[in-house]
Every structure is written in C-alpha cells, then in structure tokens.
Design a protein around this motif. Structure first.
Motif, PDB file in Angstrom:
ATOM      1  N   MET A 175       0.793  -1.274  -0.014  1.00  0.00           N
ATOM      2  CA  MET A 175      -0.035  -0.020   0.002  1.00  0.00           C
ATOM      3  C   MET A 175       0.729   1.422  -0.071  1.00  0.00           C
ATOM      4  O   MET A 175       1.771   1.350   0.681  1.00  0.00           O
ATOM      5  N   TRP A 176       0.520   2.250  -0.793  1.00  0.00           N
ATOM      6  CA  TRP A 176       1.137   3.550  -0.632  1.00  0.00           C
ATOM      7  C   TRP A 176       0.873   4.213   0.657  1.00  0.00           C
ATOM      8  O   TRP A 176      -0.220   4.190   0.878  1.00  0.00           O
ATOM      9  N   THR A 177       1.681   5.179   1.004  1.00  0.00           N
ATOM     10  CA  THR A 177       1.448   6.080   2.264  1.00  0.00           C
ATOM     11  C   THR A 177       0.565   7.352   1.728  1.00  0.00           C
ATOM     12  O   THR A 177      -0.021   7.779   2.745  1.00  0.00           O
ATOM     13  N   SER A 178       0.669   7.405   0.631  1.00  0.00           N
ATOM     14  CA  SER A 178      -0.018   8.563   0.026  1.00  0.00           C
ATOM     15  C   SER A 178      -0.873   8.253  -1.248  1.00  0.00           C
ATOM     16  O   SER A 178      -0.198   7.748  -2.184  1.00  0.00           O
ATOM     17  N   VAL A 179      -2.181   8.365  -0.984  1.00  0.00           N
ATOM     18  CA  VAL A 179      -3.236   7.738  -2.128  1.00  0.00           C
ATOM     19  C   VAL A 179      -3.018   8.865  -3.261  1.00  0.00           C
ATOM     20  O   VAL A 179      -2.783   9.967  -3.305  1.00  0.00           O
ATOM     21  N   VAL A 180      -3.361   8.327  -4.427  1.00  0.00           N
ATOM     22  CA  VAL A 180      -3.796   9.101  -5.919  1.00  0.00           C
ATOM     23  C   VAL A 180      -5.117   9.008  -6.079  1.00  0.00           C
ATOM     24  O   VAL A 180      -5.760   8.009  -6.294  1.00  0.00           O
ATOM     25  N   ASN A 181      -5.662  10.348  -6.479  1.00  0.00           N
ATOM     26  CA  ASN A 181      -7.161  10.360  -6.881  1.00  0.00           C
ATOM     27  C   ASN A 181      -7.201  10.926  -8.052  1.00  0.00           C
ATOM     28  O   ASN A 181      -6.843  11.886  -8.379  1.00  0.00           O
ATOM     29  N   LEU A 182      -7.700   9.953  -9.024  1.00  0.00           N
ATOM     30  CA  LEU A 182      -8.066  10.436 -10.498  1.00  0.00           C
ATOM     31  C   LEU A 182      -9.285  11.178 -10.501  1.00  0.00           C
ATOM     32  O   LEU A 182     -10.205  10.728 -10.090  1.00  0.00           O
ATOM     33  N   HIS A 183      -9.266  12.243 -11.230  1.00  0.00           N
ATOM     34  CA  HIS A 183     -10.502  13.149 -11.238  1.00  0.00           C
ATOM     35  C   HIS A 183     -11.098  12.892 -12.772  1.00  0.00           C
ATOM     36  O   HIS A 183     -11.070  13.546 -13.662  1.00  0.00           O
ATOM     37  N   LEU A 184     -11.939  11.743 -12.833  1.00  0.00           N
ATOM     38  CA  LEU A 184     -12.562  11.315 -14.201  1.00  0.00           C
ATOM     39  C   LEU A 184     -14.001  11.581 -14.029  1.00  0.00           C
ATOM     40  O   LEU A 184     -14.521  12.283 -13.058  1.00  0.00           O
ATOM     41  N   ARG A 185     -14.747  10.865 -14.835  1.00  0.00           N
ATOM     42  CA  ARG A 185     -16.179  11.026 -14.615  1.00  0.00           C
ATOM     43  C   ARG A 185     -16.646  10.785 -13.365  1.00  0.00           C
ATOM     44  O   ARG A 185     -17.727  11.176 -12.585  1.00  0.00           O
ATOM     45  N   LYS A 186     -15.954   9.580 -12.816  1.00  0.00           N
ATOM     46  CA  LYS A 186     -16.253   9.206 -11.545  1.00  0.00           C
ATOM     47  C   LYS A 186     -14.834   9.034 -10.927  1.00  0.00           C
ATOM     48  O   LYS A 186     -13.697   8.576 -11.530  1.00  0.00           O
ATOM     49  N   SER A 187     -14.821   9.442  -9.699  1.00  0.00           N
ATOM     50  CA  SER A 187     -13.593   9.605  -9.194  1.00  0.00           C
ATOM     51  C   SER A 187     -12.779   8.124  -8.806  1.00  0.00           C
ATOM     52  O   SER A 187     -13.708   7.312  -8.410  1.00  0.00           O
ATOM     53  N   ILE A 188     -11.578   7.955  -9.023  1.00  0.00           N
ATOM     54  CA  ILE A 188     -11.077   6.794  -8.489  1.00  0.00           C
ATOM     55  C   ILE A 188      -9.747   6.894  -7.652  1.00  0.00           C
ATOM     56  O   ILE A 188      -8.952   7.766  -7.933  1.00  0.00           O
ATOM     57  N   THR A 189      -9.763   6.303  -6.777  1.00  0.00           N
ATOM     58  CA  THR A 189      -8.627   6.569  -5.766  1.00  0.00           C
ATOM     59  C   THR A 189      -7.779   5.258  -5.802  1.00  0.00           C
ATOM     60  O   THR A 189      -8.096   4.057  -5.834  1.00  0.00           O
ATOM     61  N   VAL A 190      -6.489   5.405  -6.084  1.00  0.00           N
ATOM     62  CA  VAL A 190      -5.316   4.209  -6.242  1.00  0.00           C
ATOM     63  C   VAL A 190      -4.445   4.411  -5.113  1.00  0.00           C
ATOM     64  O   VAL A 190      -3.851   5.278  -4.799  1.00  0.00           O
ATOM     65  N   ARG A 191      -4.633   3.076  -4.462  1.00  0.00           N
ATOM     66  CA  ARG A 191      -3.939   3.081  -3.084  1.00  0.00           C
ATOM     67  C   ARG A 191      -2.425   2.317  -3.203  1.00  0.00           C
ATOM     68  O   ARG A 191      -1.854   2.118  -2.083  1.00  0.00           O
ATOM     69  N   SER A 192      -2.411   1.643  -4.276  1.00  0.00           N
ATOM     70  CA  SER A 192      -1.225   0.757  -4.362  1.00  0.00           C
ATOM     71  C   SER A 192      -0.855   0.465  -5.701  1.00  0.00           C
ATOM     72  O   SER A 192      -1.331   0.758  -6.595  1.00  0.00           O
ATOM     73  N   ALA A 193       0.351  -0.271  -5.884  1.00  0.00           N
ATOM     74  CA  ALA A 193       1.052  -0.660  -7.325  1.00  0.00           C
ATOM     75  C   ALA A 193       0.046  -1.468  -7.800  1.00  0.00           C
ATOM     76  O   ALA A 193      -0.028  -1.465  -9.321  1.00  0.00           O
ATOM     77  N   LYS A 194      -0.380  -2.454  -7.277  1.00  0.00           N
ATOM     78  CA  LYS A 194      -1.424  -3.393  -7.697  1.00  0.00           C
ATOM     79  C   LYS A 194      -2.462  -2.678  -8.360  1.00  0.00           C
ATOM     80  O   LYS A 194      -2.820  -3.045  -9.514  1.00  0.00           O
ATOM     81  N   GLN A 195      -3.282  -1.730  -8.012  1.00  0.00           N
ATOM     82  CA  GLN A 195      -4.347  -0.969  -8.371  1.00  0.00           C
ATOM     83  C   GLN A 195      -3.768  -0.383  -9.480  1.00  0.00           C
ATOM     84  O   GLN A 195      -4.522  -0.104 -10.347  1.00  0.00           O
ATOM     85  N   ALA A 196      -2.653   0.435  -9.426  1.00  0.00           N
ATOM     86  CA  ALA A 196      -2.228   1.170 -10.515  1.00  0.00           C
ATOM     87  C   ALA A 196      -2.003   0.353 -11.873  1.00  0.00           C
ATOM     88  O   ALA A 196      -2.304   0.402 -12.982  1.00  0.00           O
ATOM     89  N   PHE A 197      -1.232  -1.012 -11.501  1.00  0.00           N
ATOM     90  CA  PHE A 197      -1.091  -1.968 -12.578  1.00  0.00           C
ATOM     91  C   PHE A 197      -2.711  -2.333 -13.224  1.00  0.00           C
ATOM     92  O   PHE A 197      -2.638  -2.333 -14.604  1.00  0.00           O
ATOM     93  N   ASP A 198      -3.418  -2.539 -12.209  1.00  0.00           N
ATOM     94  CA  ASP A 198      -4.843  -2.890 -12.909  1.00  0.00           C
ATOM     95  C   ASP A 198      -5.306  -1.779 -13.811  1.00  0.00           C
ATOM     96  O   ASP A 198      -6.038  -2.016 -14.709  1.00  0.00           O
TER      97      ASP A 198
END
Length: 78
Positions: A1-24
């Motif tokens: 898990m990342w210590t700092s999340v990344v929030n993508l601002h698309l039509r629907k907000s997406i929060t990425v919390r890990s390298a696994k989620q980023a890869f997906d």
C-alpha cells in the motif's frame, strides 16, 4: 500500500492506493499505451508487486504516466 493515495478526477473519481491497483488501471483502462511513461509505470507497478521495485518508485512513475496521458489527479500530499 502507498502511504499517499492518488485520486484520479474522471467522470467518476478513482482512488489508487497501491501499485497493484495502478497496474490494474494501467493494463485495463489507459488512454495511451505506447508512451514511455506509461510503459515505465506499467513495468514498475508489476515490479513492485514482485518486490523488485519500491512502492515509492512505482507511485512516482504512475504520476508521470498520469501527466503524460493528461489525466487530472491529486494526491493527499499536495
């Protein structure tokens, strides 16, 4: 898990919390697939899952791929 999340601002907000989620996200729903930052982020995200790349490096490369693809985002450290 990342210590700092990344929030993508698309039509629907997406929060990425890990390298696994980023890869997906990179492998399934990315708008550009031939750019250098995308390829580096994809490889780093997979490498972090295997323990060959640090989570911090994977996160930084994911942020570069977001910039390259012009995807709006924010982090909880900005």
């Amino acid at each position: 898990m990342w210590t700092s999340v990344v929030n993508l601002h698309l039509r629907k907000s997406i929060t990425v919390r890990s390298a696994k989620q980023a890869f997906d996200l990179l492998s399934a729903r990315w708008p550009v697939s031939e750019e250098k930052a995308y390829i580096a982020a994809l490889e780093a995200s997979e490498g972090a899952d295997d323990g060959h790349v640090s989570d911090d490096s994977a996160r930084e490369l994911f942020l570069l791929a977001l910039k390259e693809a012009e995807i709006p985002y924010s982090t909880d450290t900005e």
